[in-house]
Design a protein around this motif. Structure first.
Motif, PDB file in Angstrom:
ATOM      1  N   PHE A 124      -7.747 -17.382  -4.032  1.00  0.00           N
ATOM      2  CA  PHE A 124      -7.431 -15.959  -3.888  1.00  0.00           C
ATOM      3  C   PHE A 124      -8.554 -15.277  -3.121  1.00  0.00           C
ATOM      4  O   PHE A 124      -9.723 -15.599  -3.320  1.00  0.00           O
ATOM      5  CB  PHE A 124      -7.279 -15.272  -5.258  1.00  0.00           C
ATOM      6  N   GLY A 125      -8.198 -14.340  -2.257  1.00  0.00           N
ATOM      7  CA  GLY A 125      -9.198 -13.536  -1.562  1.00  0.00           C
ATOM      8  C   GLY A 125      -8.565 -12.273  -1.029  1.00  0.00           C
ATOM      9  O   GLY A 125      -7.361 -12.041  -1.204  1.00  0.00           O
ATOM     10  N   SER A 126      -9.384 -11.453  -0.377  1.00  0.00           N
ATOM     11  CA  SER A 126      -8.908 -10.157   0.119  1.00  0.00           C
ATOM     12  C   SER A 126      -7.747 -10.326   1.098  1.00  0.00           C
ATOM     13  O   SER A 126      -6.886  -9.459   1.217  1.00  0.00           O
ATOM     14  CB  SER A 126     -10.054  -9.411   0.791  1.00  0.00           C
ATOM     15  N   ARG A 127      -7.720 -11.463   1.786  1.00  0.00           N
ATOM     16  CA  ARG A 127      -6.648 -11.699   2.759  1.00  0.00           C
ATOM     17  C   ARG A 127      -5.273 -11.614   2.111  1.00  0.00           C
ATOM     18  O   ARG A 127      -4.318 -11.122   2.708  1.00  0.00           O
ATOM     19  CB  ARG A 127      -6.858 -13.092   3.380  1.00  0.00           C
ATOM     20  N   ARG A 128      -5.177 -12.128   0.880  1.00  0.00           N
ATOM     21  CA  ARG A 128      -3.874 -12.148   0.225  1.00  0.00           C
ATOM     22  C   ARG A 128      -3.363 -10.726  -0.018  1.00  0.00           C
ATOM     23  O   ARG A 128      -2.190 -10.428   0.183  1.00  0.00           O
ATOM     24  CB  ARG A 128      -3.955 -12.916  -1.088  1.00  0.00           C
ATOM     25  N   ILE A 129      -4.262  -9.832  -0.447  1.00  0.00           N
ATOM     26  CA  ILE A 129      -3.827  -8.450  -0.690  1.00  0.00           C
ATOM     27  C   ILE A 129      -3.404  -7.811   0.632  1.00  0.00           C
ATOM     28  O   ILE A 129      -2.373  -7.145   0.710  1.00  0.00           O
ATOM     29  CB  ILE A 129      -4.951  -7.638  -1.367  1.00  0.00           C
ATOM     30  N   ARG A 130      -4.196  -8.088   1.680  1.00  0.00           N
ATOM     31  CA  ARG A 130      -3.842  -7.524   2.983  1.00  0.00           C
ATOM     32  C   ARG A 130      -2.457  -8.008   3.417  1.00  0.00           C
ATOM     33  O   ARG A 130      -1.615  -7.217   3.850  1.00  0.00           O
ATOM     34  CB  ARG A 130      -4.888  -7.916   4.036  1.00  0.00           C
ATOM     35  N   GLU A 131      -2.211  -9.294   3.259  1.00  0.00           N
ATOM     36  CA  GLU A 131      -0.914  -9.834   3.712  1.00  0.00           C
ATOM     37  C   GLU A 131       0.251  -9.342   2.850  1.00  0.00           C
ATOM     38  O   GLU A 131       1.338  -9.087   3.357  1.00  0.00           O
ATOM     39  CB  GLU A 131      -0.969 -11.366   3.742  1.00  0.00           C
ATOM     40  N   ASP A 132       0.015  -9.186   1.547  1.00  0.00           N
ATOM     41  CA  ASP A 132       1.059  -8.627   0.672  1.00  0.00           C
ATOM     42  C   ASP A 132       1.402  -7.213   1.120  1.00  0.00           C
ATOM     43  O   ASP A 132       2.573  -6.816   1.144  1.00  0.00           O
ATOM     44  CB  ASP A 132       0.581  -8.608  -0.788  1.00  0.00           C
ATOM     45  N   LEU A 133       0.356  -6.436   1.455  1.00  0.00           N
ATOM     46  CA  LEU A 133       0.588  -5.054   1.897  1.00  0.00           C
ATOM     47  C   LEU A 133       1.374  -5.026   3.205  1.00  0.00           C
ATOM     48  O   LEU A 133       2.247  -4.178   3.390  1.00  0.00           O
ATOM     49  CB  LEU A 133      -0.745  -4.323   2.095  1.00  0.00           C
ATOM     50  N   GLN A 134       1.079  -5.970   4.087  1.00  0.00           N
ATOM     51  CA  GLN A 134       1.806  -6.021   5.354  1.00  0.00           C
ATOM     52  C   GLN A 134       3.284  -6.347   5.113  1.00  0.00           C
ATOM     53  O   GLN A 134       4.170  -5.700   5.644  1.00  0.00           O
ATOM     54  CB  GLN A 134       1.209  -7.094   6.274  1.00  0.00           C
ATOM     55  N   ARG A 135       3.505  -7.358   4.269  1.00  0.00           N
ATOM     56  CA  ARG A 135       4.861  -7.838   4.062  1.00  0.00           C
ATOM     57  C   ARG A 135       5.694  -6.853   3.241  1.00  0.00           C
ATOM     58  O   ARG A 135       6.822  -6.557   3.574  1.00  0.00           O
ATOM     59  CB  ARG A 135       4.813  -9.205   3.359  1.00  0.00           C
ATOM     60  N   GLU A 136       5.085  -6.347   2.157  1.00  0.00           N
ATOM     61  CA  GLU A 136       5.889  -5.567   1.216  1.00  0.00           C
ATOM     62  C   GLU A 136       5.875  -4.076   1.491  1.00  0.00           C
ATOM     63  O   GLU A 136       6.746  -3.345   1.034  1.00  0.00           O
ATOM     64  CB  GLU A 136       5.401  -5.840  -0.213  1.00  0.00           C
ATOM     65  N   ARG A 137       4.858  -3.611   2.214  1.00  0.00           N
ATOM     66  CA  ARG A 137       4.789  -2.176   2.504  1.00  0.00           C
ATOM     67  C   ARG A 137       4.944  -1.887   3.988  1.00  0.00           C
ATOM     68  O   ARG A 137       4.846  -0.744   4.419  1.00  0.00           O
ATOM     69  CB  ARG A 137       3.443  -1.610   2.008  1.00  0.00           C
ATOM     70  N   GLY A 138       5.099  -2.944   4.775  1.00  0.00           N
ATOM     71  CA  GLY A 138       5.306  -2.755   6.203  1.00  0.00           C
ATOM     72  C   GLY A 138       4.102  -2.207   6.946  1.00  0.00           C
ATOM     73  O   GLY A 138       4.253  -1.611   8.019  1.00  0.00           O
ATOM     74  N   LEU A 139       2.914  -2.371   6.398  1.00  0.00           N
ATOM     75  CA  LEU A 139       1.707  -1.893   7.088  1.00  0.00           C
ATOM     76  C   LEU A 139       1.310  -2.868   8.194  1.00  0.00           C
ATOM     77  O   LEU A 139       1.623  -4.055   8.122  1.00  0.00           O
ATOM     78  CB  LEU A 139       0.531  -1.766   6.107  1.00  0.00           C
ATOM     79  N   THR A 140       0.622  -2.369   9.201  1.00  0.00           N
ATOM     80  CA  THR A 140       0.048  -3.275  10.198  1.00  0.00           C
ATOM     81  C   THR A 140      -1.164  -3.945   9.554  1.00  0.00           C
ATOM     82  O   THR A 140      -1.685  -3.481   8.520  1.00  0.00           O
ATOM     83  CB  THR A 140      -0.448  -2.521  11.445  1.00  0.00           C
ATOM     84  N   ALA A 141      -1.641  -5.032  10.189  1.00  0.00           N
ATOM     85  CA  ALA A 141      -2.816  -5.732   9.655  1.00  0.00           C
ATOM     86  C   ALA A 141      -3.999  -4.773   9.549  1.00  0.00           C
ATOM     87  O   ALA A 141      -4.739  -4.779   8.558  1.00  0.00           O
ATOM     88  CB  ALA A 141      -3.162  -6.917  10.545  1.00  0.00           C
ATOM     89  N   GLU A 142      -4.152  -3.898  10.552  1.00  0.00           N
ATOM     90  CA  GLU A 142      -5.285  -2.966  10.560  1.00  0.00           C
ATOM     91  C   GLU A 142      -5.163  -1.955   9.426  1.00  0.00           C
ATOM     92  O   GLU A 142      -6.132  -1.683   8.715  1.00  0.00           O
ATOM     93  CB  GLU A 142      -5.384  -2.223  11.906  1.00  0.00           C
ATOM     94  N   GLU A 143      -3.969  -1.394   9.253  1.00  0.00           N
ATOM     95  CA  GLU A 143      -3.758  -0.407   8.187  1.00  0.00           C
ATOM     96  C   GLU A 143      -4.021  -1.040   6.817  1.00  0.00           C
ATOM     97  O   GLU A 143      -4.678  -0.447   5.955  1.00  0.00           O
ATOM     98  CB  GLU A 143      -2.318   0.121   8.218  1.00  0.00           C
ATOM     99  N   ALA A 144      -3.503  -2.252   6.649  1.00  0.00           N
ATOM    100  CA  ALA A 144      -3.665  -2.927   5.362  1.00  0.00           C
ATOM    101  C   ALA A 144      -5.146  -3.210   5.097  1.00  0.00           C
ATOM    102  O   ALA A 144      -5.636  -3.037   3.983  1.00  0.00           O
ATOM    103  CB  ALA A 144      -2.850  -4.217   5.340  1.00  0.00           C
ATOM    104  N   GLU A 145      -5.869  -3.640   6.129  1.00  0.00           N
ATOM    105  CA  GLU A 145      -7.291  -3.950   5.958  1.00  0.00           C
ATOM    106  C   GLU A 145      -8.092  -2.685   5.623  1.00  0.00           C
ATOM    107  O   GLU A 145      -9.023  -2.723   4.825  1.00  0.00           O
ATOM    108  CB  GLU A 145      -7.835  -4.631   7.229  1.00  0.00           C
ATOM    109  N   GLU A 146      -7.719  -1.544   6.227  1.00  0.00           N
ATOM    110  CA  GLU A 146      -8.376  -0.267   5.918  1.00  0.00           C
ATOM    111  C   GLU A 146      -8.240   0.054   4.425  1.00  0.00           C
ATOM    112  O   GLU A 146      -9.177   0.519   3.796  1.00  0.00           O
ATOM    113  CB  GLU A 146      -7.736   0.878   6.722  1.00  0.00           C
TER     114      GLU A 146
END
Ligand SMILES: Nc1ncnc2c1ncn2[C@@H]1O[C@H](COP(=O)(O)OP(=O)(O)OP(=O)(O)O)[C@@H](O)[C@H]1O
Ligand SMILES: [Mg+2]
Length: 345
Positions: A215-237
């Motif tokens: 598990f790492g921060s990448r997983r949360i970023r990718e979940d946010l992209q997939r489930e909330r439709g955020l771009t990679a940059e928005e999710a990372e912010e």
């Protein structure tokens, strides 16, 4: 002061899947002082699940970071980690250290599931003052390929390390320098990175068990992209706390559940092996420790004291050493490279 051009500095190099980090420590004074800190992001997927997919890109990024930082790369301390490094507390007949070194390969065969021909072994006697017939030894076995691949990558970057250490020991080393008062009971050092979370269990201040949780921060970023439709940059912010997201907590809680289970499993394993105490506290490090709400959620879930470790709590940093970084923000990510750099030359 360095006379005769001999460097009294050590530089810890941590090649993570999200960021490459360098910390230089000057050992010439009464106590170690951080003289340079530099970090650089690694392009996505150059390292995946601990495996270097694009060695030339990683080597180039390391070289650029070293060059830009102005660090003289002598005294370089690198490290290896992951599931091909096994750390295990074993019990063997009491003997002198030199003798133990001779019999270690035979002991290791009983404890390590690797081909004995293909491993590098190291060890530390945990109770050198003891006088019983048996002694406790911390055994470290690493696949030789892992060490050789690391050396080859560094060589491509024009670097030759003085030492190749083990991630878990570096994390522990930084912890000991900053929290020497925490020696009683069972402590978990939990380093939440970009892809991996390393759990290091200390009993009476000695690291005796390590586990990796995928598990790492990448997983949360990718979940946010997939489930909330955020771009990679928005999710990372959002992950880095630069942008607020009202339901980030729900995403963090999922990751925390995996981390908590991994910690609990490691602690339970230890209790059956050592029939000892239960887990007393958690110290978090790694960039993931800064994800908004993560430390609090983990503490609540585990029901024990959970703090973010500060690697510079008792290790002074020379003014300007981290320019242009915000050191308070980056501090948790620097636990590992600082621990490497604290190895004196
Ligand atoms: N303020 C912050 N600045 C930078 N990164 C942050 C911040 N807050 C959270 N992070 C997260 O921390 C991650 C980097 O942490 P770290 O450097 O510990 O990982 P790593 O060592 O590269 O990864 P791994 O060990 O899993 O290979 C980033 O990918 C980012 O998502
Ligand atoms: Mg890391």
């Amino acid at each position: 002061m360095a006379f005769f051009g001999r460097s009294k500095s050590s530089t810890g190099l941590d090649i993570g899947s999200g960021f490459i980090k360098l910390v230089q420590v000057d050992h010439s004074g009464d106590r170690p002082e951080v003289t340079r800190v530099a970090i650089r992001p690694l392009l996505p997927d150059a390292i995946v699940e601990g495996e270097v997919m694009d060695p030339s890109l990683v080597a180039r990024t390391v070289k650029e970071l070293v060059d830009d930082s102005g660090i003289r790369p002598d005294g370089l301390v690198a490290s290896i980690g992951g599931h091909d490094v096994i750390i295990k507390k074993i019990t063997m007949e009491r003997m002198a250290e030199d003798d133990a070194r001779q019999v270690l390969p035979f002991e290791a065969e009983r404890h390590v599931p690797f081909d004995p021909q293909s491993v590098e072994l190291d060890f530390q006697i945990l109770d050198p003052e003891g006088d019983g017939a048996k002694m406790d030894v911390l055994l470290v076995a690493a696949k030789r390929d892992l060490v050789q691949d690391k050396l080859a990558l560094l060589s491509d970057a024009g670097l030759q390390p003085r030492v190749v250490d083990v991630d878990a020991f570096a994390l522990h080393n930084a912890f000991e320098h900053n929290h020497p008062e925490v020696r009683d009971g069972v402590t978990a050092l939990v380093n939440v990175g970009h892809e991996m979370t390393n759990v290091n269990i200390l009993v009476a201040g000695i690291p005796i068990l390590t586990r990796d949780i995928p598990f790492g921060s990448r997983r949360i970023r990718e979940d946010l992209q997939r489930e909330r439709g955020l771009t990679a940059e928005e999710a990372e912010e959002a992950v880095q706390g630069r942008a607020r997201l009202s339901d980030l907590d729900a995403f963090v809680d999922r990751g925390v559940e995996d981390v908590a289970m991994g910690i609990e499993r490691a602690a339970a394993f230890l209790m059956t092996e050592d029939s000892g105490e239960s887990l007393g506290r958690v110290f978090l490090s790694g960039g993931g420790a800064r994800i908004p709400g993560l430390a609090e959620a983990l503490g609540r879930r585990l029901g024990i004291e959970t703090r973010v470790a500060n690697p510079f709590e008792r290790v002074p940093v020379r003014p300007g050493a981290a320019e242009p970084l915000n050191l308070d923000e980056a501090a948790p990510m620097l636990q590992l490279p600082l621990g490497l750099a604290l190895r004196s030359p």
